[in-house]
Enzyme design. Structure first.
Site, short mmCIF file in Angstrom:
data_model
loop_
_atom_site.label_atom_id
_atom_site.label_comp_id
_atom_site.label_asym_id
_atom_site.label_seq_id
_atom_site.Cartn_x
_atom_site.Cartn_y
_atom_site.Cartn_z
N ARG A 1 32.85 -27.19 -9.08
CA ARG A 1 32.70 -25.74 -9.34
C ARG A 1 31.51 -25.12 -8.61
O ARG A 1 30.72 -24.39 -9.20
CB ARG A 1 32.54 -25.52 -10.84
N GLU B 1 35.89 -46.27 -18.87
CA GLU B 1 36.26 -46.94 -17.62
C GLU B 1 35.28 -48.07 -17.30
O GLU B 1 35.67 -49.15 -16.86
CB GLU B 1 36.32 -45.92 -16.47
N ASP C 1 56.29 -9.19 -58.83
CA ASP C 1 54.82 -9.27 -58.85
C ASP C 1 54.30 -8.12 -57.99
O ASP C 1 55.01 -7.62 -57.11
CB ASP C 1 54.41 -10.64 -58.28
#
Ligand code: ADP
Ligand code: G6P
Length: 736
Positions: A321, A390, A508
């Site tokens: 990024r 890993e 109700d």
């Protein structure tokens, strides 16, 4: 045949154009590396972004790209560079990523980012709709696509949709700062199953759903009006055998067969056989704590100088990024840090840190894992961290030590590793020493446990468990939920009603005929409701009762003039044909003055709660309190009341955000049955939304038609979604 459609922003391969040709390179990052193993095995299509913007793809290569992706079972979503900026570099990685990793100060709340995120999520949803059929199962991945589930659900209500979040879900206190928090939650709730790596992330999510959307959550089920959503944790595993076998292959290679990196590592070991290699591998991301780790390493060398020239830290940072400003700054910070420390501490024979800023091939990655005595991973926050798993998988001799941050999701499953707090340098320095000096037997003992667990709960098992849970959900439907009143059933009920000679109807009020209001006095009837009830009132063969827990003053004000039949305070009072209320049950109220101070003390300690005093009962309302806190207090009050009451004459009813203490011989069921005994009715109907209505559903005979409002556990025969649907039903009755 039905397929599984995987959707993520990142595809397992990234396309690059060089010299006019195409190059496919494997993606890094836990999502792509993990899901890749699942994808290759099965009947699935993976939809995502190719890594290239529309502007970067010449028309002449469009077809080649589609073909190249199709070879990997993938299909691309086309994104312009503007979209990539706003959606990927913007909202995904400058808003959500920092926020969800608790870097609140890095999180940017830009309306433009949000708008592009919505538009791009719609693009992904459209691609799914285009590429999939009704029977396909949709599995959406990660924080870049949180609105997709709802966008697909709206168009394909019957398709099974799963969502998995690969990063942490932050606590409510953090999440609530997001300006578009409700929209994000609603987007996710388009799924049928939502998965997280750990129970903590799940807990945070459920808490936000309750507090921000006010939805009912029971255990790990979220109740919407017409659906139940399952939420669960599924810690992601790795392709254990792939890593283990690759490691075996790497160590068995001899001489010239060995890779350049491996030869370099071998040479290092030969020249300094008692030197320990410590490795750390991450994307270059501030959440990974790389700078802190380097500082902690310097701290360690100063605290234990005897290890100078005896250890070397290899840092492999994968570019990531790099258009996001924080990542650029981090790159510079790390370059400088490594430069300074190496400059200050290096000797003729020794450089403390080897720093690589690049992506490596799978084989080189394995060489690095295999050659390192210690793996040191110090994320400040990490959804899972697969590198930790890993490293353990590559320990063919079961030796090696893993030092892992407690802040990584994988730490929950890797108790046998040395767990550290990455902010505590003292602890890290001591742990490094412990790792360096750990006897082989201890290393083997710890890794044996870890390897067994990782081998068993591998990525395939993880994916299967998720998919099975999703499949199970669509097969079984929403357990504990009664049949929904569909249009056909509605018509049928209308027919029965029309045919009946004498009808008895119990309605109700709150939550059934009308919605809830923060102030109960404001939930007064509207004109439409009056019109419907008037019509029922005019029907000769119909006797209807409003049956409620409300006090008689309020109902007198609202309905007495209308001459509706009414039963209030759960069955204490009755009024017929406009007459004043009369006692229906003999009740004792002496207990009230003893209980009232207890409730008062709960009001004092629970902001937002209040007491409603009725003639023969006391109700503690907590709708306006913080939901978690309110529930906690309600449980506490329940325990206190039960220990105080100790008699069968008084009971505690747990209603919808209200706790009511009342005489035991009074309830709606008993009142309804009394009314039923007064005549010969051939159609009995009762509808209500909370626990107090369950007495009616249970006590009325089996032939009665009982209906619950909302999706909750019930003794009623049917359910309807909401008060709007109740009105439709009443209209049908009123028009007969
Ligand atoms: P994240 O998903 O945040 O990047 P994880 O540790 O969960 O963190 O996943 C990283 C994945 O990327 C691992 O599967 C790892 O093998 C892979 N990876 C990391 N570094 C490299 C590298 N230099 N070259 C190739 N793959 C890498
Ligand atoms: C994390 C995220 C993934 C992402 C990966 C790599 O693992 O959970 O969704 O794909 O990082 O990041 P990138 O931005 O390169 O896709």
């Amino acid at each position: 045949m039905s397929k599984t459609i995987i959707i993520s922003n990142r595809l397992p391969v990234q396309l690059q154009i060089s010299d006019g040709g195409l190059n496919a390179i494997p993606s890094v990052g836990g999502l792509a590396t993990g899901m890749k193993s699942v994808h290759t095995g099965g009947e699935s299509l993976w939809i995502g972004w190719s890594g290239l913007t529309m502007e970067e793809i010449p028309e002449s290569l469009e077809k080649d790209i589609d073909e190249a992706l199709a070879e990997h079972g993938c299909s691309k979503v086309r994104l312009s560079s503007k979209e990539v900026d706003g959606f990927y570099f913007g909202f995904s990685n400058r808003t959500i990523w920092p926020l969800f990793h608790y870097f609140l100060e890095y999180s940017e709340f830009e309306l433009d980012f949000w708008n592009t995120y919505k538009a791009v999520n719609q693009k992904f949803a459209d691609a799914i709709l285009e590429k999939s059929g009704e029977d396909d199962t949709i599995w959406v991945h990660d924080y870049q696509l949180m609105l997709v589930p709802q966008m697909v659900k709206q168009k394909r209500p019957n398709t099974s949709i799963g969502f998995f979040l690969h990063i942490p879900f932050p606590s409510y206190e953090i999440f609530r700062t997001l300006p578009w928090r409700e929209e994000v939650l609603e987007g996710l709730l388009g799924s049928d199953l939502i998965g997280f790596h750990t129970y903590d992330y799940e807990r945070h999510f459920l808490s936000s759903v309750r507090r921000l959307l006010g939805l009912e959550v029971s255990f790990n089920d979220i109740y919407l009006e017409d659906r139940v959503i399952k939420v669960d944790s599924f810690p992601m595993g790795i392709d254990y055998n792939k890593f283990h076998e690759a490691a075996k292959a790497s160590v068995s290679l001899k001489g010239v067969q060995r890779s350049d990196l491996q030869k370099k590592l071998d040479a290092h070991k030969e020249s300094a056989p008692d030197t320990k290699l410590i490795v750390s591998i991450d994307r270059l991301d501030y959440s990974k704590g790389i700078a802190k780790r380097i500082n902690a390493f310097e701290y360690f060398l100063n605290k234990y100088p005897e290890y100078k020239e005896k250890v070397r830290l290899i840092i492999l940072a994968v570019p990531s990024r790099s258009n996001v400003p924080q990542y650029k700054l981090l790159k510079r910070e790390i370059d400088e840090l490594v430069g300074r420390i190496n400059g200050e501490l290096s000797t003729v024979n020794w450089t403390p840190i080897w720093y690589f800023y690049r992506s490596l091939s799978f084989e080189s990655l394995i060489d690095l894992y295999v050659s390192s005595d210690i793996a040191w991973l110090t994320p400040l926050r990490d959804g899972m961290n697969l590198v930790a798993k890993e490293y353990i998988a590559t320990r063919t001799e079961k030796t090696g030590v893993l030092i892992l941050s407690e802040m990584a999701g994988s730490a929950y499953e890797m108790n046998e590793a040395l767990l550290i707090n990455p902010n505590n340098f003292e602890e890290q320095a001591d742990t490094l020493k412990k790792a360096i000096t750990m006897p082989k037997e201890e290393q083997i003992a710890r890794n044996t446990f870890l390897q067994n667990r990782l081998g068993r709960y591998n990525v395939e098992v993880w994916a299967n468990e998720f998919m099975n849970a999703l499949r199970q959900k669509s097969l079984v439907g929403d357990v504990n939920v009664t049949q929904k009143i569909s249009d056909t059933i509605l018509k049928n009920l209308g027919g029965q009603y029309a045919k009946a000679k004498k009808r008895l109807v119990f309605l109700d009020y709150d939550g059934t005929l009308t919605g809830f209001h923060k102030d109960p006095q404001k939930a007064s009837p509207d004109d439409e409701l009056y019109r419907l009830l008037d019509k029922l009132q005019e029907q000769e063969n119909t006797t209807f009762f409003l049956i409620s827990g409300r006090d008689k003053q309020t109902f007198t004000k609202w309905f007495l003039e209308k001459k509706y039949n009414m039963i209030v305070e759960h069955g204490v009072w009755i009024s017929r044909n406009g007459e004043e209320f009369k006692l229906l049950e003999k009740v004792k109220g002496e207990w009230m003055e003893k209980i009232k101070p207890v409730l008062d003390s709960f009001v004092d300690r629970t902001p937002g709660s209040f007491i409603e005093e009725k003639n023969y009962s006391l109700a503690w309302h907590y709708r306006n309190t913080d939901p978690d806190f309110g529930e906690k207090r309600a449980t506490e009050l329940n325990t206190v009341l039960r220990s105080l009451i100790g008699t069968d004459d008084i009971s505690v009813l747990n209603g919808n955000k209200v706790m009511e203490v009342k005489s035991s011989n009074v309830n709606k069921g008993r009142a309804a049955v009394r009314m039923l005994g007064e005549d010969n009715y051939d159609f009995t109907f009762a509808i209500g939304d909370d626990w107090t209505d369950e007495f009616m559903f249970q006590e009325l005979p089996k032939t009665a038609i009982t209906v619950k409002v909302g999706l909750k556990k019930t003794h009623a025969k049917y359910h309807v979604e909401n008060t709007k649907r109740v009105r439709e039903l009443l209209k049908l009755f009123a028009d007969q």
